[in-house]
Motif scaffolding. Structure first.
Motif, PDB file in Angstrom:
ATOM      1  N   HIS A 137       0.836  -1.204   0.000  1.00 58.11           N
ATOM      2  CA  HIS A 137       0.000   0.000   0.000  1.00 58.11           C
ATOM      3  C   HIS A 137       0.872   1.255   0.000  1.00 58.11           C
ATOM      4  CE1 HIS A 137      -3.310   2.679   0.872  1.00 58.11           C
ATOM      5  NE2 HIS A 137      -2.625   3.156   1.887  1.00 58.11           N
ATOM      6  N   ALA A 138       1.926   1.256   0.802  1.00 57.55           N
ATOM      7  CA  ALA A 138       2.813   2.420   0.876  1.00 57.55           C
ATOM      8  C   ALA A 138       3.475   2.668  -0.475  1.00 57.55           C
ATOM      9  CB  ALA A 138       3.866   2.205   1.957  1.00 57.55           C
ATOM     10  N   GLU A 139       3.912   1.616  -1.140  1.00 57.53           N
ATOM     11  CA  GLU A 139       4.566   1.794  -2.432  1.00 57.53           C
ATOM     12  C   GLU A 139       3.580   2.286  -3.488  1.00 57.53           C
ATOM     13  OE1 GLU A 139       7.462  -0.618  -5.443  1.00 57.53           O
ATOM     14  OE2 GLU A 139       7.626  -0.815  -3.275  1.00 57.53           O
ATOM     15  N   ARG A 140       2.356   1.754  -3.464  1.00 60.45           N
ATOM     16  CA  ARG A 140       1.327   2.200  -4.414  1.00 60.45           C
ATOM     17  C   ARG A 140       1.032   3.675  -4.250  1.00 60.45           C
ATOM     18  NH1 ARG A 140      -1.725  -2.177  -3.061  1.00 60.45           N
ATOM     19  NH2 ARG A 140      -3.075  -0.876  -1.806  1.00 60.45           N
ATOM     20  N   THR A 141       0.854   4.117  -3.014  1.00 59.67           N
ATOM     21  CA  THR A 141       0.506   5.519  -2.790  1.00 59.67           C
ATOM     22  C   THR A 141       1.684   6.427  -3.130  1.00 59.67           C
ATOM     23  OG1 THR A 141       1.053   5.286  -0.458  1.00 59.67           O
ATOM     24  CG2 THR A 141      -1.251   5.071  -1.064  1.00 59.67           C
ATOM     25  N   ARG A 142       2.921   5.980  -2.870  1.00 63.26           N
ATOM     26  CA  ARG A 142       4.094   6.782  -3.218  1.00 63.26           C
ATOM     27  C   ARG A 142       4.171   6.980  -4.725  1.00 63.26           C
ATOM     28  NH1 ARG A 142       8.846   5.524  -5.154  1.00 63.26           N
ATOM     29  NH2 ARG A 142       8.548   3.308  -4.854  1.00 63.26           N
ATOM     30  N   LYS A 143       3.942   5.920  -5.482  1.00 64.01           N
ATOM     31  CA  LYS A 143       3.990   6.032  -6.939  1.00 64.01           C
ATOM     32  C   LYS A 143       2.865   6.922  -7.460  1.00 64.01           C
ATOM     33  CE  LYS A 143       6.365   1.720  -7.944  1.00 64.01           C
ATOM     34  NZ  LYS A 143       6.252   0.382  -8.543  1.00 64.01           N
ATOM     35  N   GLU A 144       1.691   6.811  -6.846  1.00 65.68           N
ATOM     36  CA  GLU A 144       0.559   7.645  -7.268  1.00 65.68           C
ATOM     37  C   GLU A 144       0.851   9.117  -7.005  1.00 65.68           C
ATOM     38  OE1 GLU A 144      -4.081   8.283  -6.006  1.00 65.68           O
ATOM     39  OE2 GLU A 144      -3.214   6.294  -5.780  1.00 65.68           O
ATOM     40  N   LEU A 145       1.436   9.440  -5.865  1.00 67.34           N
ATOM     41  CA  LEU A 145       1.774  10.831  -5.553  1.00 67.34           C
ATOM     42  C   LEU A 145       2.836  11.367  -6.509  1.00 67.34           C
ATOM     43  CD1 LEU A 145       1.812  10.748  -1.655  1.00 67.34           C
ATOM     44  CD2 LEU A 145       0.146  11.873  -3.127  1.00 67.34           C
ATOM     45  N   ARG A 194       3.237  10.446  -9.618  1.00 60.98           N
ATOM     46  CA  ARG A 194       2.557  10.701 -10.889  1.00 60.98           C
ATOM     47  C   ARG A 194       1.765  11.996 -10.834  1.00 60.98           C
ATOM     48  NH1 ARG A 194      -0.996   6.052 -11.537  1.00 60.98           N
ATOM     49  NH2 ARG A 194       0.117   5.181  -9.837  1.00 60.98           N
ATOM     50  N   ARG A 195       1.092  12.246  -9.716  1.00 65.93           N
ATOM     51  CA  ARG A 195       0.320  13.492  -9.586  1.00 65.93           C
ATOM     52  C   ARG A 195       1.228  14.707  -9.613  1.00 65.93           C
ATOM     53  NH1 ARG A 195      -4.192  12.328  -4.922  1.00 65.93           N
ATOM     54  NH2 ARG A 195      -5.376  10.782  -6.089  1.00 65.93           N
ATOM     55  N   GLU A 196       2.366  14.636  -8.917  1.00 67.65           N
ATOM     56  CA  GLU A 196       3.303  15.763  -8.902  1.00 67.65           C
ATOM     57  C   GLU A 196       3.801  16.073 -10.308  1.00 67.65           C
ATOM     58  OE1 GLU A 196       6.549  15.219  -6.247  1.00 67.65           O
ATOM     59  OE2 GLU A 196       5.299  15.218  -4.465  1.00 67.65           O
ATOM     60  N   LYS A 197       4.132  15.036 -11.065  1.00 64.42           N
ATOM     61  CA  LYS A 197       4.623  15.242 -12.423  1.00 64.42           C
ATOM     62  C   LYS A 197       3.559  15.892 -13.290  1.00 64.42           C
ATOM     63  CE  LYS A 197       7.997  11.527 -12.576  1.00 64.42           C
ATOM     64  NZ  LYS A 197       8.325  10.211 -13.139  1.00 64.42           N
ATOM     65  N   SER A 198       2.300  15.440 -13.162  1.00 65.12           N
ATOM     66  CA  SER A 198       1.252  16.008 -14.015  1.00 65.12           C
ATOM     67  C   SER A 198       0.962  17.453 -13.629  1.00 65.12           C
ATOM     68  CB  SER A 198      -0.023  15.164 -13.957  1.00 65.12           C
ATOM     69  OG  SER A 198      -0.611  15.226 -12.683  1.00 65.12           O
ATOM     70  N   VAL A 199       1.013  17.774 -12.343  1.00 62.15           N
ATOM     71  CA  VAL A 199       0.775  19.154 -11.901  1.00 62.15           C
ATOM     72  C   VAL A 199       1.896  20.048 -12.403  1.00 62.15           C
ATOM     73  CG1 VAL A 199       0.719  20.656  -9.880  1.00 62.15           C
ATOM     74  CG2 VAL A 199      -0.659  18.584  -9.929  1.00 62.15           C
ATOM     75  N   LYS A 200       3.148  19.594 -12.288  1.00 59.44           N
ATOM     76  CA  LYS A 200       4.270  20.394 -12.767  1.00 59.44           C
ATOM     77  C   LYS A 200       4.177  20.608 -14.266  1.00 59.44           C
ATOM     78  CE  LYS A 200       7.589  19.148  -9.202  1.00 59.44           C
ATOM     79  NZ  LYS A 200       8.809  18.394  -8.918  1.00 59.44           N
ATOM     80  N   HIS A 201       3.758  19.580 -14.979  1.00 60.72           N
ATOM     81  CA  HIS A 201       3.610  19.686 -16.436  1.00 60.72           C
ATOM     82  C   HIS A 201       2.555  20.732 -16.790  1.00 60.72           C
ATOM     83  CE1 HIS A 201       3.361  18.520 -20.621  1.00 60.72           C
ATOM     84  NE2 HIS A 201       2.058  18.411 -20.484  1.00 60.72           N
ATOM     85  N   HIS A 202       1.418  20.690 -16.104  1.00 53.85           N
ATOM     86  CA  HIS A 202       0.357  21.653 -16.390  1.00 53.85           C
ATOM     87  C   HIS A 202       0.771  23.068 -16.005  1.00 53.85           C
ATOM     88  CE1 HIS A 202      -2.561  18.827 -17.789  1.00 53.85           C
ATOM     89  NE2 HIS A 202      -2.427  18.083 -16.709  1.00 53.85           N
ATOM     90  N   LEU A 203       1.464  23.210 -14.891  1.00 56.01           N
ATOM     91  CA  LEU A 203       1.884  24.545 -14.467  1.00 56.01           C
ATOM     92  C   LEU A 203       2.951  25.123 -15.388  1.00 56.01           C
ATOM     93  CD1 LEU A 203       2.025  24.213 -10.588  1.00 56.01           C
ATOM     94  CD2 LEU A 203       0.319  25.399 -11.958  1.00 56.01           C
ATOM     95  N   SER A 204       3.807  24.260 -15.931  1.00 57.63           N
ATOM     96  CA  SER A 204       4.852  24.770 -16.820  1.00 57.63           C
ATOM     97  C   SER A 204       4.254  25.263 -18.137  1.00 57.63           C
ATOM     98  CB  SER A 204       5.901  23.694 -17.090  1.00 57.63           C
ATOM     99  OG  SER A 204       5.349  22.658 -17.856  1.00 57.63           O
TER     100      SER A 204
END
Length: 52
Positions: free
Chosen positions: A21-29, A31-41
């Motif tokens: 569960h910890a590894e799944r949530t870490r990977k999901e976070l 992915r979210r950070e990358k998509s937010v940075k992409h949209h903000l850039s």
């Protein structure tokens, strides 16, 4: 005691569940950070052929 590919020996199914569960949530976070940075850039940039 269970042997796993990623974490070696675990004592119980509950510990294995917690690690998975910890590894799944870490990977999901990540992915979210990358998509937010992409949209903000890309935010605020205009295409050169866009009409004003």
């Amino acid at each position: 005691m269970r042997t796993t590919k990623n974490w070696g020996f675990t004592n119980s199914g509950a510990e294995l569940y917690m690690l998975a569960h910890a590894e799944r949530t870490r990977k999901e976070l990540e992915r979210r950070e990358k998509s937010v940075k992409h949209h903000l850039s890309n935010f605020g940039h205009r295409r050169s052929n866009a009409r004003v």
